[in-house]
Scaffold this active site. Sequence first.
Site, PDB file in Angstrom:
ATOM      1  N   GLU A   1       2.376 -10.221   0.386  1.00 20.64           N
ATOM      2  CA  GLU A   1       2.643  -8.785   0.288  1.00 20.64           C
ATOM      3  C   GLU A   1       4.142  -8.559   0.541  1.00 20.64           C
ATOM      4  O   GLU A   1       4.880  -9.495   0.874  1.00 20.64           O
ATOM      5  CB  GLU A   1       1.793  -8.001   1.308  1.00 20.64           C
ATOM      6  CG  GLU A   1       1.801  -6.489   1.068  1.00 20.64           C
ATOM      7  CD  GLU A   1       0.758  -5.713   1.872  1.00 20.64           C
ATOM      8  OE1 GLU A   1      -0.110  -6.342   2.512  1.00 20.64           O
ATOM      9  OE2 GLU A   1       0.813  -4.465   1.839  1.00 20.64           O
TER      10      GLU A   1
ATOM     11  N   ASP B   1       1.365 -17.582  -4.532  1.00 15.48           N
ATOM     12  CA  ASP B   1       1.904 -16.513  -5.364  1.00 15.48           C
ATOM     13  C   ASP B   1       0.752 -15.903  -6.152  1.00 15.48           C
ATOM     14  O   ASP B   1       0.654 -16.066  -7.363  1.00 15.48           O
ATOM     15  CB  ASP B   1       2.994 -17.059  -6.292  1.00 15.48           C
ATOM     16  CG  ASP B   1       3.651 -15.924  -7.073  1.00 15.48           C
ATOM     17  OD1 ASP B   1       3.471 -14.749  -6.673  1.00 15.48           O
ATOM     18  OD2 ASP B   1       4.329 -16.205  -8.080  1.00 15.48           O
TER      19      ASP B   1
ATOM     20  N   ASP C   1       0.852  -1.198   0.000  1.00 16.95           N
ATOM     21  CA  ASP C   1       0.000   0.000   0.000  1.00 16.95           C
ATOM     22  C   ASP C   1       0.887   1.247   0.000  1.00 16.95           C
ATOM     23  O   ASP C   1       2.111   1.153   0.084  1.00 16.95           O
ATOM     24  CB  ASP C   1      -0.938  -0.014   1.227  1.00 16.95           C
ATOM     25  CG  ASP C   1      -0.168   0.093   2.542  1.00 16.95           C
ATOM     26  OD1 ASP C   1       0.876  -0.573   2.672  1.00 16.95           O
ATOM     27  OD2 ASP C   1      -0.604   0.835   3.443  1.00 16.95           O
TER      28      ASP C   1
ATOM     29  N   HIS D   1       1.523  -8.959  -3.730  1.00 14.98           N
ATOM     30  CA  HIS D   1       0.490  -7.947  -3.438  1.00 14.98           C
ATOM     31  C   HIS D   1       1.211  -6.623  -3.255  1.00 14.98           C
ATOM     32  O   HIS D   1       1.668  -6.278  -2.153  1.00 14.98           O
ATOM     33  CB  HIS D   1      -0.289  -8.335  -2.178  1.00 14.98           C
ATOM     34  CG  HIS D   1      -1.414  -7.396  -1.846  1.00 14.98           C
ATOM     35  ND1 HIS D   1      -2.688  -7.558  -2.321  1.00 14.98           N
ATOM     36  CD2 HIS D   1      -1.446  -6.265  -1.090  1.00 14.98           C
ATOM     37  CE1 HIS D   1      -3.469  -6.592  -1.875  1.00 14.98           C
ATOM     38  NE2 HIS D   1      -2.733  -5.787  -1.121  1.00 14.98           N
TER      39      HIS D   1
END
Length: 586
Positions: free
Chosen positions: A563, A554, A194, A507
């Site tokens: 992530e 994955d 993020d 991610h």
Amino acid sequence: MAAKGSRRLVQAALALALVPLGLGCEARTPVAGSGPQQVRINQLGFAPGSQKLALVEGAGAVGFRVVDEGGHKPVLEGVLSAPAHWEPAGLDAAVADLSALSAPGRYRLQVEGLPPSDPFVVDAGAYEGVATGALKAFYFHRAGVPLEPAHAGRWARKAGHPDDKVLVHASAASPQRPAGSHISAPRGWYDAGDYGKYVVNSGITMWTLLAAWEHHPGFFRGRDLGIPESGDAVPDILDEALWNLQWMLAMQDPADGGVYHKLTTLQFSGMVMPHRDTAPRYVVAKSTAAALDFAAVMAMASRVYAPYEAQFPGLAQRMASAARLAWDWAQANPGIEYRQPEDVGTGAYGDSKLDDEWAWAAAELFLLTGDRAYWDVFAARAVTPQVPNWADVGALGWISLSRHPARLPDDAARVRVRDGLAQAARSLQQRQADSAWKGSMQAGDFVWGSNAVALNQALLMLQGYHLEGDRALLDAAQSQLDWVLGRNPLGVSFVTGYGLRTPMHVHHRPSQADGIVEPVPGWLSGGPNPGQQDATDCAPVRYPSRVPALSWMDHDCSYASNEVAINWNAPLVYVAAAVQALTPAE
Ligand code: G3I
Ligand code: 9MR
Ligand code: CA
């Protein structure tokens, strides 16, 4: 379990049963997912002088041999250990010890009845690339600047998140900075997949990178990361670390010394490039944990950057004052736990146990100032060092103190610090010695970010090696590095771009949105996590297994297992650099 008698037949078995190597078909580009091999080995190979273990899954095999890349010349023959059960993966495994192999070259391991292993190298610089790449990964997370092709290659991108006009969230409002007013807090690194910037998670991350420099300057001095500052008079690791430290400094409210917990949008953005995430960003709530982590980091950074006064005039002094101010705020506000406001959905990094943060900050401030009052807080609050993580930073203070014994108050203090760390390292190494997989990970260690647990175990064992010089502790750390680089039952090297089978679908917003097949390189995937907290978001995609060490996929949906995060990459930098630097040349 293989009978003893059959072990005596190993030479005959080796002569008869080993299949010729199929050469010319090795994978040169990373392939997603786990491989079918049952021979598990570090995909980046080994230094000539390192302990070299491979793991063989299943029972029945007895002998092994190592052949050179040509496939014909056996260079080493040996007998596997008796297979034993390894609970975290629910399987039996035997160990092939290839340590006697020390000549540089490219090899494969052959175990009777199984396909040959991937090729692996013995090379004096085996981990230079991954240590450097894992550090370069931080550059790829710089907020507020474009990444130019000269530094970022294929992963060049536009600037995002200038953060020069950040809103003050209602939870962070103060008389001088009411809700809805603006502050400037540019730079910093994106935390993970993020685009948030979180002070608590920057705490352990900055310690780990600055400790990597402090403990292993020989590895980093003169190392060219290919960042905009490369070629200046400052080591690149310190130039890169400063990018996040400058942001952290702006997270302190000068009016009272309190530190905002995080800087994020209200909710996570979609899977877009940084410049497309234009939702308003806020500084959210001051917290005691953020203030203490900040104080610890700034006190340490002041010590580390002090020799660079000519390059950064006034910086070390500014950091020292910021550290003291944050400490004073925490003393006046000792119980402000982070509570996620109702309208905020980004990462919480909430922590209700702060003895470890107090002890760490006290340790760094003591080293900076020599003021006994800080030592007294450390002595009162510190508990036995544990494997560190973002919420448990106690060990960081112990380690910093252990590296500056002359500054400790007396011999009793020196003995306490040394014994505490050495015992913690020993007990991990004992686990490794007792484990069928020859690693220190146990079933309960497979949490969100388990690959960083493995590496922080190594980091702690390396402190034992530093203090005691017992080779078994270095070897045990090597085994943890082996784990993340491929000697695991998934057969994956968990670092993007480093190894034969590496994660392709992390991610990670830039990797998903940039249109480039290969993910941004040098990032460590979180790792197996049977908590599977993302299962609902991933459905109908499902994890292949619930078994702790196999609970990984994955897939880009999987924020709980796949992530990336700055606090997970930092121990990869530390451990890869330390093992590279400490392993004897032959
Ligand atoms: O420590 C406990 C353990 O005692 C318990 O046995 C086990 C069983 O579930 O849980 C363990 O706690 C887990 C903890 O991670 C371990 O560090 C929690 O369940 C788990 O929810 C928690 O996950 C955290 C996650 O955010 C969710 O809050 C991760 O530590 C943390 O690294 C992660 O951080 C996120 C940020 O919020 C946002 N940015 C991305 C970043 C990485 O995913
Ligand atoms: O992308 C987010 C990731 O960085 C976080 O670690 C994770 C847990 O906080 O949350 C991810 O965002 C997801 C959100 O929690 C739930 N809806 C789907 C989001 C994207 O997968
Ligand atoms: Ca804590």
